[in-house]
Design a protein around this motif. Structure first.
Motif, PDB file in Angstrom:
ATOM      1  N   ASP A 172      34.218  42.393  48.898  1.00 24.00           N
ATOM      2  CA  ASP A 172      34.965  41.548  49.845  1.00 24.00           C
ATOM      3  C   ASP A 172      36.507  41.510  49.723  1.00 24.00           C
ATOM      4  OD1 ASP A 172      35.947  39.618  47.997  1.00 24.00           O
ATOM      5  OD2 ASP A 172      34.018  39.005  47.717  1.00 24.00           O
ATOM      6  N   GLY A 173      37.122  40.990  50.628  1.00 27.00           N
ATOM      7  CA  GLY A 173      38.503  41.297  50.893  1.00 27.00           C
ATOM      8  C   GLY A 173      39.471  40.582  49.657  1.00 27.00           C
ATOM      9  N   GLU A 174      38.901  39.454  49.371  1.00 31.23           N
ATOM     10  CA  GLU A 174      39.604  38.697  47.943  1.00 31.23           C
ATOM     11  C   GLU A 174      39.425  39.350  46.674  1.00 31.23           C
ATOM     12  OE1 GLU A 174      38.047  34.809  47.663  1.00 31.23           O
ATOM     13  OE2 GLU A 174      39.082  33.860  49.536  1.00 31.23           O
ATOM     14  N   GLU A 175      38.159  40.072  46.514  1.00 32.28           N
ATOM     15  CA  GLU A 175      37.736  40.943  45.301  1.00 32.28           C
ATOM     16  C   GLU A 175      38.636  42.053  45.483  1.00 32.28           C
ATOM     17  OE1 GLU A 175      33.970  42.614  42.702  1.00 32.28           O
ATOM     18  OE2 GLU A 175      34.136  42.348  44.897  1.00 32.28           O
ATOM     19  N   ALA A 176      39.168  42.777  46.616  1.00 28.77           N
ATOM     20  CA  ALA A 176      39.830  43.943  46.737  1.00 28.77           C
ATOM     21  C   ALA A 176      41.207  43.695  46.143  1.00 28.77           C
ATOM     22  CB  ALA A 176      39.677  44.477  48.170  1.00 28.77           C
ATOM     23  N   LEU A 177      41.522  42.567  46.601  1.00 30.04           N
ATOM     24  CA  LEU A 177      43.130  42.160  46.211  1.00 30.04           C
ATOM     25  C   LEU A 177      43.176  42.127  44.500  1.00 30.04           C
ATOM     26  CD1 LEU A 177      44.500  40.041  49.156  1.00 30.04           C
ATOM     27  CD2 LEU A 177      45.082  42.321  48.768  1.00 30.04           C
ATOM     28  N   LYS A 178      42.236  41.425  44.017  1.00 29.33           N
ATOM     29  CA  LYS A 178      42.261  41.208  42.808  1.00 29.33           C
ATOM     30  C   LYS A 178      42.160  42.678  42.096  1.00 29.33           C
ATOM     31  CE  LYS A 178      40.152  36.564  42.704  1.00 29.33           C
ATOM     32  NZ  LYS A 178      38.938  35.904  42.452  1.00 29.33           N
ATOM     33  N   MET A 179      41.196  43.402  42.409  1.00 28.38           N
ATOM     34  CA  MET A 179      40.896  44.815  41.710  1.00 28.38           C
ATOM     35  C   MET A 179      42.256  45.556  41.901  1.00 28.38           C
ATOM     36  SD  MET A 179      36.962  45.672  42.107  1.00 28.38           S
ATOM     37  CE  MET A 179      37.160  46.847  41.038  1.00 28.38           C
ATOM     38  N   PHE A 180      42.686  45.342  43.286  1.00 30.90           N
ATOM     39  CA  PHE A 180      44.114  46.454  43.211  1.00 30.90           C
ATOM     40  C   PHE A 180      45.087  46.015  42.310  1.00 30.90           C
ATOM     41  CE2 PHE A 180      47.985  47.064  45.584  1.00 30.90           C
ATOM     42  CZ  PHE A 180      48.046  48.267  46.098  1.00 30.90           C
ATOM     43  N   LYS A 181      45.477  44.791  42.169  1.00 26.07           N
ATOM     44  CA  LYS A 181      46.408  44.264  41.252  1.00 26.07           C
ATOM     45  C   LYS A 181      46.308  44.623  40.114  1.00 26.07           C
ATOM     46  CE  LYS A 181      47.821  40.316  44.329  1.00 26.07           C
ATOM     47  NZ  LYS A 181      47.574  39.061  44.518  1.00 26.07           N
ATOM     48  N   GLN A 182      44.850  44.421  39.616  1.00 19.71           N
ATOM     49  CA  GLN A 182      44.464  44.627  38.120  1.00 19.71           C
ATOM     50  C   GLN A 182      44.421  46.199  37.773  1.00 19.71           C
ATOM     51  OE1 GLN A 182      40.647  43.192  37.185  1.00 19.71           O
ATOM     52  NE2 GLN A 182      40.546  44.029  35.112  1.00 19.71           N
ATOM     53  N   PHE A 183      43.964  47.203  38.648  1.00 24.94           N
ATOM     54  CA  PHE A 183      43.559  48.550  38.429  1.00 24.94           C
ATOM     55  C   PHE A 183      44.637  49.649  38.846  1.00 24.94           C
ATOM     56  CE2 PHE A 183      39.521  46.803  37.701  1.00 24.94           C
ATOM     57  CZ  PHE A 183      39.118  46.740  36.442  1.00 24.94           C
ATOM     58  N   ASP A 184      45.462  49.150  39.932  1.00 26.40           N
ATOM     59  CA  ASP A 184      46.485  50.016  40.544  1.00 26.40           C
ATOM     60  C   ASP A 184      46.059  51.268  40.871  1.00 26.40           C
ATOM     61  OD1 ASP A 184      48.986  50.603  41.635  1.00 26.40           O
ATOM     62  OD2 ASP A 184      49.503  51.398  39.510  1.00 26.40           O
ATOM     63  N   PRO A 185      44.956  51.427  41.919  1.00 27.24           N
ATOM     64  CA  PRO A 185      44.426  52.732  42.325  1.00 27.24           C
ATOM     65  C   PRO A 185      45.391  53.371  43.044  1.00 27.24           C
ATOM     66  CG  PRO A 185      43.581  50.788  43.615  1.00 27.24           C
ATOM     67  CD  PRO A 185      44.185  50.131  42.715  1.00 27.24           C
ATOM     68  N   CYS A 186      44.953  54.640  43.213  1.00 29.88           N
ATOM     69  CA  CYS A 186      45.902  55.777  43.936  1.00 29.88           C
ATOM     70  C   CYS A 186      45.574  55.701  45.324  1.00 29.88           C
ATOM     71  CB  CYS A 186      45.696  57.007  43.401  1.00 29.88           C
ATOM     72  SG  CYS A 186      44.080  57.783  43.621  1.00 29.88           S
ATOM     73  N   LEU A 187      44.468  55.312  45.847  1.00 25.18           N
ATOM     74  CA  LEU A 187      44.147  55.108  47.154  1.00 25.18           C
ATOM     75  C   LEU A 187      43.009  54.047  47.237  1.00 25.18           C
ATOM     76  CD1 LEU A 187      43.490  58.339  49.499  1.00 25.18           C
ATOM     77  CD2 LEU A 187      41.559  56.556  49.408  1.00 25.18           C
ATOM     78  N   LEU A 188      42.991  53.519  48.743  1.00 24.26           N
ATOM     79  CA  LEU A 188      41.970  52.603  49.051  1.00 24.26           C
ATOM     80  C   LEU A 188      41.011  53.154  49.997  1.00 24.26           C
ATOM     81  CD1 LEU A 188      43.945  50.480  47.244  1.00 24.26           C
ATOM     82  CD2 LEU A 188      43.007  48.754  49.171  1.00 24.26           C
ATOM     83  N   ILE A 189      39.921  53.016  50.236  1.00 20.21           N
ATOM     84  CA  ILE A 189      38.751  53.040  51.320  1.00 20.21           C
ATOM     85  C   ILE A 189      38.448  51.822  51.637  1.00 20.21           C
ATOM     86  CG2 ILE A 189      36.518  54.008  52.018  1.00 20.21           C
ATOM     87  CD1 ILE A 189      37.054  56.271  49.954  1.00 20.21           C
ATOM     88  N   LEU A 190      39.021  51.096  52.866  1.00 19.37           N
ATOM     89  CA  LEU A 190      38.935  49.972  53.199  1.00 19.37           C
ATOM     90  C   LEU A 190      38.130  49.730  54.355  1.00 19.37           C
ATOM     91  CD1 LEU A 190      39.948  47.118  52.549  1.00 19.37           C
ATOM     92  CD2 LEU A 190      42.140  47.580  53.864  1.00 19.37           C
ATOM     93  N   ASP A 191      37.011  48.926  54.450  1.00 21.04           N
ATOM     94  CA  ASP A 191      36.273  48.585  55.749  1.00 21.04           C
ATOM     95  C   ASP A 191      37.076  47.487  56.337  1.00 21.04           C
ATOM     96  OD1 ASP A 191      34.152  48.555  57.321  1.00 21.04           O
ATOM     97  OD2 ASP A 191      33.102  47.007  56.360  1.00 21.04           O
TER      98      ASP A 191
END
Length: 229
Positions: free
Chosen positions: A37-56
């Motif tokens: 979900d969107g909230e989890e996505a933002l938390k993981m984005f801030k925590q893990f700093d991925p190099c790319l998002l595949i976003l539904d």
């Protein structure tokens, strides 16, 4: 081993699709992170700093559109984003690109093609991830930060990518066509070269010039050049 030490965050509420994409990414050696979900996505984005998002786009709690806007505006990140959607209308694709997406894939899609698009984008965006310094400008690509004479500049997603493209090719003439291809890959029929002039104009307004010399110089009949010295 993860290519270039990078990871991809897959944000999709459909568990089957999410896991299928994860399998294909891991086959190619990527580290695949998951969010439903969107909230989890933002938390993981801030925590893990991925190099790319595949976003539904259609997500619980926060939509993909909201996640994209937060990443681009509040977090000021230039991390590449590939949007997934069942909507196939041209207007929907244009809207996604305007929000800051780098690519737009409609469902149903080929997982292998999606991974290929990931590879193409990362090849373009991570090959020059070093900090770049010219004429008082310091640009940090992975952080999405730009400082000018010690002050932080507030740039839009496309303005940042445009300046990064210029600074990665100092003193080289870049045509409008090259800039369109860089800022809007796979969208040649949607974006006109006039859009480049608008982006350059806005970027110039935010940059202060030293003396009488512009940092971004117009080369009549050819394009633009970032004057490094």
């Amino acid at each position: 081993m993860t290519p270039k030490g990078k990871s991809v965050l897959v944000v999709e509420d459909d568990a089957k699709i999410r896991r299928l994409v994860k399998v294909y990414l891991e086959r190619e050696g990527y580290e695949a992170l998951e969010a439903e979900d969107g909230e989890e996505a933002l938390k993981m984005f801030k925590q893990f700093d991925p190099c790319l998002l595949i976003l539904d786009l259609m997500l619980p709690k926060l939509s993909g559109e909201e996640v994209c806007i937060i990443i681009r505006t509040e977090l000021r990140s230039t991390v590449p984003i590939i949007m997934l959607s069942a909507k196939v209308e041209e207007a929907e694709r244009i809207q996604g690109l305007k929000m800051g997406a780098d690519d737009y894939v409609t469902k149903p899609f080929s997982p292998q093609e999606l991974v290929t698009r990931v590879e193409v984008i990362l090849r373009r965006t991570v090959q020059n991830c070093r900090k770049i310094n010219y004429r008082g400008l310091t640009l940090k690509p992975l952080k999405g930060e730009i400082h000018y004479n010690g002050e932080t500049l507030a740039l839009t997603h496309h303005e940042f990518r445009l300046l990064y493209f210029f600074m990665s090719h100092p003193d080289q003439i870049l045509t409008r066509e090259q800039i369109v291809d860089e800022l809007y890959p796979h969208q040649e029929k949607i974006v006109t070269e006039r859009t480049v002039d608008v982006h350059v104009g806005k970027l110039r307004e935010k940059l202060r010039y030293d003396g009488n010399h512009e940092i971004i110089e117009t080369v009549r009949g050819m394009g633009y050049r970032f004057v490094a010295y």
